[in-house]
Scaffold this motif. Structure first.
Motif, PDB file in Angstrom:
ATOM      1  N   ASP A   1       0.817  -1.221   0.000  1.00  0.00           N
ATOM      2  CA  ASP A   1       0.000   0.000   0.000  1.00  0.00           C
ATOM      3  C   ASP A   1       0.849   1.269   0.000  1.00  0.00           C
ATOM      4  OD1 ASP A   1       0.953  -0.218   2.604  1.00  0.00           O
ATOM      5  OD2 ASP A   1      -0.961   0.245   3.556  1.00  0.00           O
ATOM      6  N   ARG A   2       2.174   1.144   0.140  1.00  0.00           N
ATOM      7  CA  ARG A   2       3.058   2.308   0.060  1.00  0.00           C
ATOM      8  C   ARG A   2       3.882   2.325  -1.225  1.00  0.00           C
ATOM      9  NH1 ARG A   2       2.523   5.320   4.343  1.00  0.00           N
ATOM     10  NH2 ARG A   2       2.029   4.394   6.377  1.00  0.00           N
ATOM     11  N   ARG A   3       3.784   1.285  -2.032  1.00  0.00           N
ATOM     12  CA  ARG A   3       4.524   1.244  -3.285  1.00  0.00           C
ATOM     13  C   ARG A   3       3.858   2.151  -4.320  1.00  0.00           C
ATOM     14  NH1 ARG A   3       6.553  -5.008  -4.197  1.00  0.00           N
ATOM     15  NH2 ARG A   3       7.215  -5.382  -2.028  1.00  0.00           N
ATOM     16  N   PHE A   4       4.649   2.616  -5.268  1.00  0.00           N
ATOM     17  CA  PHE A   4       4.147   3.582  -6.236  1.00  0.00           C
ATOM     18  C   PHE A   4       4.690   3.265  -7.610  1.00  0.00           C
ATOM     19  CE2 PHE A   4       7.701   5.168  -3.727  1.00  0.00           C
ATOM     20  CZ  PHE A   4       8.671   5.374  -4.693  1.00  0.00           C
ATOM     21  N   ARG A   5       3.985   3.765  -8.621  1.00  0.00           N
ATOM     22  CA  ARG A   5       4.367   3.575 -10.024  1.00  0.00           C
ATOM     23  C   ARG A   5       4.949   4.879 -10.563  1.00  0.00           C
ATOM     24  NH1 ARG A   5      -1.339   2.426 -12.362  1.00  0.00           N
ATOM     25  NH2 ARG A   5      -1.816   3.954 -10.737  1.00  0.00           N
ATOM     26  N   LYS A   6       5.569   4.765 -11.732  1.00  0.00           N
ATOM     27  CA  LYS A   6       5.953   5.989 -12.434  1.00  0.00           C
ATOM     28  C   LYS A   6       4.706   6.782 -12.768  1.00  0.00           C
ATOM     29  CE  LYS A   6       9.082   5.804 -15.662  1.00  0.00           C
ATOM     30  NZ  LYS A   6       9.907   5.350 -16.817  1.00  0.00           N
TER      31      LYS A   6
ATOM     32  N   PRO B   1      -2.305   9.460 -15.649  1.00  0.00           N
ATOM     33  CA  PRO B   1      -2.264   8.356 -16.607  1.00  0.00           C
ATOM     34  C   PRO B   1      -1.914   8.833 -18.003  1.00  0.00           C
ATOM     35  CG  PRO B   1      -4.525   9.017 -16.206  1.00  0.00           C
ATOM     36  CD  PRO B   1      -3.681   9.869 -15.307  1.00  0.00           C
ATOM     37  N   PRO B   2      -1.677   7.899 -18.935  1.00  0.00           N
ATOM     38  CA  PRO B   2      -1.304   8.276 -20.304  1.00  0.00           C
ATOM     39  C   PRO B   2      -2.321   9.195 -20.980  1.00  0.00           C
ATOM     40  CG  PRO B   2      -0.883   5.954 -19.953  1.00  0.00           C
ATOM     41  CD  PRO B   2      -1.594   6.435 -18.725  1.00  0.00           C
ATOM     42  N   ARG B   3      -3.597   9.031 -20.676  1.00  0.00           N
ATOM     43  CA  ARG B   3      -4.595   9.892 -21.332  1.00  0.00           C
ATOM     44  C   ARG B   3      -4.459  11.357 -20.902  1.00  0.00           C
ATOM     45  NH1 ARG B   3      -8.520  10.818 -17.558  1.00  0.00           N
ATOM     46  NH2 ARG B   3      -8.642   9.335 -15.829  1.00  0.00           N
ATOM     47  N   ARG B   4      -3.703  11.604 -19.833  1.00  0.00           N
ATOM     48  CA  ARG B   4      -3.435  12.977 -19.404  1.00  0.00           C
ATOM     49  C   ARG B   4      -1.990  13.355 -19.760  1.00  0.00           C
ATOM     50  NH1 ARG B   4      -4.807  12.944 -13.233  1.00  0.00           N
ATOM     51  NH2 ARG B   4      -3.891  15.030 -13.372  1.00  0.00           N
ATOM     52  N   ALA B   5      -1.577  12.969 -20.950  1.00  0.00           N
ATOM     53  CA  ALA B   5      -0.195  13.244 -21.367  1.00  0.00           C
ATOM     54  C   ALA B   5       0.112  14.732 -21.352  1.00  0.00           C
ATOM     55  CB  ALA B   5       0.053  12.666 -22.759  1.00  0.00           C
ATOM     56  N   ASP B   6      -0.890  15.575 -21.639  1.00  0.00           N
ATOM     57  CA  ASP B   6      -0.639  17.016 -21.606  1.00  0.00           C
ATOM     58  C   ASP B   6      -0.329  17.487 -20.197  1.00  0.00           C
ATOM     59  OD1 ASP B   6      -3.218  16.322 -20.912  1.00  0.00           O
ATOM     60  OD2 ASP B   6      -4.148  18.104 -21.790  1.00  0.00           O
ATOM     61  N   ASP B   7      -0.929  16.856 -19.166  1.00  0.00           N
ATOM     62  CA  ASP B   7      -0.607  17.211 -17.781  1.00  0.00           C
ATOM     63  C   ASP B   7       0.817  16.804 -17.428  1.00  0.00           C
ATOM     64  OD1 ASP B   7      -3.136  18.299 -17.346  1.00  0.00           O
ATOM     65  OD2 ASP B   7      -3.971  16.403 -16.619  1.00  0.00           O
ATOM     66  N   ARG B   8       1.239  15.650 -17.913  1.00  0.00           N
ATOM     67  CA  ARG B   8       2.627  15.235 -17.690  1.00  0.00           C
ATOM     68  C   ARG B   8       3.588  16.245 -18.320  1.00  0.00           C
ATOM     69  NH1 ARG B   8       2.783   8.686 -19.003  1.00  0.00           N
ATOM     70  NH2 ARG B   8       1.294   8.020 -17.407  1.00  0.00           N
TER      71      ARG B   8
ATOM     72  N   PRO C   1      -3.307  16.252 -26.782  1.00  0.00           N
ATOM     73  CA  PRO C   1      -2.633  15.209 -27.548  1.00  0.00           C
ATOM     74  C   PRO C   1      -3.490  13.948 -27.633  1.00  0.00           C
ATOM     75  CG  PRO C   1      -1.246  16.047 -25.764  1.00  0.00           C
ATOM     76  CD  PRO C   1      -2.623  16.576 -25.560  1.00  0.00           C
ATOM     77  N   ASP C   2      -3.172  13.102 -28.610  1.00  0.00           N
ATOM     78  CA  ASP C   2      -3.795  11.791 -28.703  1.00  0.00           C
ATOM     79  C   ASP C   2      -3.541  11.029 -27.407  1.00  0.00           C
ATOM     80  OD1 ASP C   2      -4.490   9.200 -29.244  1.00  0.00           O
ATOM     81  OD2 ASP C   2      -3.235   8.993 -31.015  1.00  0.00           O
ATOM     82  N   PRO C   3      -4.592  10.524 -26.738  1.00  0.00           N
ATOM     83  CA  PRO C   3      -4.382   9.885 -25.437  1.00  0.00           C
ATOM     84  C   PRO C   3      -3.836   8.473 -25.523  1.00  0.00           C
ATOM     85  CG  PRO C   3      -6.698   9.798 -26.016  1.00  0.00           C
ATOM     86  CD  PRO C   3      -6.004  10.602 -27.092  1.00  0.00           C
ATOM     87  N   ALA C   4      -3.650   7.921 -26.696  1.00  0.00           N
ATOM     88  CA  ALA C   4      -3.312   6.503 -26.810  1.00  0.00           C
ATOM     89  C   ALA C   4      -1.818   6.262 -26.660  1.00  0.00           C
ATOM     90  CB  ALA C   4      -3.802   5.959 -28.151  1.00  0.00           C
ATOM     91  N   GLN C   5      -1.246   6.656 -25.529  1.00  0.00           N
ATOM     92  CA  GLN C   5       0.165   6.379 -25.274  1.00  0.00           C
ATOM     93  C   GLN C   5       0.292   5.052 -24.546  1.00  0.00           C
ATOM     94  OE1 GLN C   5       2.207   8.955 -22.590  1.00  0.00           O
ATOM     95  NE2 GLN C   5       4.118   7.832 -22.723  1.00  0.00           N
TER      96      GLN C   5
END
Length: 306
Positions: free
Chosen positions: A85-90, A123-130, A295-299
């Protein structure tokens, strides 16, 4: 970054932070004059675990401070000994208590991993936020980052290339040295079912030159992202070693550098060798449309570590 490069010597033994503060099973020590900070970070990098006498198995994590455009390095992170429960992803947004490490690199912090909380994921669909978080830190070239390192001690960065790099794959079947093998073989008290860390039998590197840098003599840098090691292991199990290497070439050459991608490289240097920058990961969102808009969200995502 304090990481094990397959075929090379890891600098992790010489990190100056204390393992006690980073341990998930022990209380935090009294800080004294060292100021503790609560950091909110977008995780962009998780390097393959390091094996060292001081910290055992530890991961170096890097990301972007959500409160201001600056890089943060967290080390040591005993990731595979942390509760799930404390592990995280990129591209998770995490909050963690940390103190400035005695490591002289300005971005380096020592985390209290017991305080780690996952707040969000972009997430990838928010690539513009990244991109909104990463683009303010974008540098014109690897050569420019190395000049900054000499001038200010900069040890983390992100940059783009004018042309795709060459992927270099070098076989290296050497074993861990005996001291590290002892650490790898030790059972985990926190995660009794944890498997020993595998030393991947290949080294993956990018070779390229910096456009607009007349004095650039070219770079060849090891890729130490956990994802490429995990992709090799997973694909080897499914397709055999040759099949795994073919898929590595396709992913890290063709897919992430496709013309419709806005690809950049995360880089960081080594504690013992400040001029020795490595490739920490690849950022490859869809290229924004010239006319504006989202951007296209399909990353696609690279494989998560296990």
């Amino acid at each position: 970054m304090s990481i094990v490069v397959p075929g090379g010597q890891p600098p992790g033994d010489d990190e100056t932070s204390t393992a006690r503060w980073a341990s998930p099973s022990r209380p935090s020590p009294i800080l004294g004059a060292v100021r503790n900070e609560t950091l909110k970070i977008l995780v962009t990098v998780k390097a393959y675990p390091a094996i060292g006498k001081k910290h055992g198995e530890a991961v170096c994590v890097a990301g972007i401070d959500m409160e201001q455009p600056r890089w943060i390095r967290l080390f040591p992170v005993p990731f595979r000994d942390m509760p799930f429960d404390r592990r995280f992803r990129k591209f998770d947004v995490i909050e963690v208590d940390a103190r400035k490490a005695s490591d002289p690199r300005p971005e380096s912090y020592q985390p209290n991993v017991d305080s780690t909380t996952v707040l969000d994921n972009i997430p990838p669909r928010r690539a513009d936020d990244r991109r909104r978080l990463i683009d303010p830190l974008m540098q014109p070239s690897m050569c420019a980052i190395r000049r900054q390192q000499v001038a200010t001690g900069t040890s983390l960065g992100v940059f783009r290339l004018a042309a795709p790099p060459e992927l270099v794959i070098t076989e290296d079947r050497s074993a861990w040295d005996p001291d590290k093998q002892l650490i790898v073989d030790q059972p985990s008290m926190l995660m009794p079912g944890k498997k020993g860390l595998e030393k991947v039998p290949y080294r993956f590197s990018y070779r390229y030159g910096c456009a607009g840098e007349p004095s650039c003599r070219g770079h060849e840098q090891s890729i130490v992202d956990w994802e490429i090691a995990e992709a090799f292991r997973s694909w080897r199990d499914a397709y055999g070693e040759a099949g795994a290497l073919d898929r590595i070439r396709t992913k890290w050459t063709d897919q992430v550098w496709a013309p419709d991608r806005y690809t950049a490289l995360f880089t960081g240097n080594q504690f013992k060798n400040p001029d020795g920058f490595l490739i920490l990961g690849v950022f490859w969102p869809p290229r924004p449309p010239t006319g504006g808009g989202s951007p296209d969200p399909a990353q696609g995502e690279l494989l998560p570590p296990r």
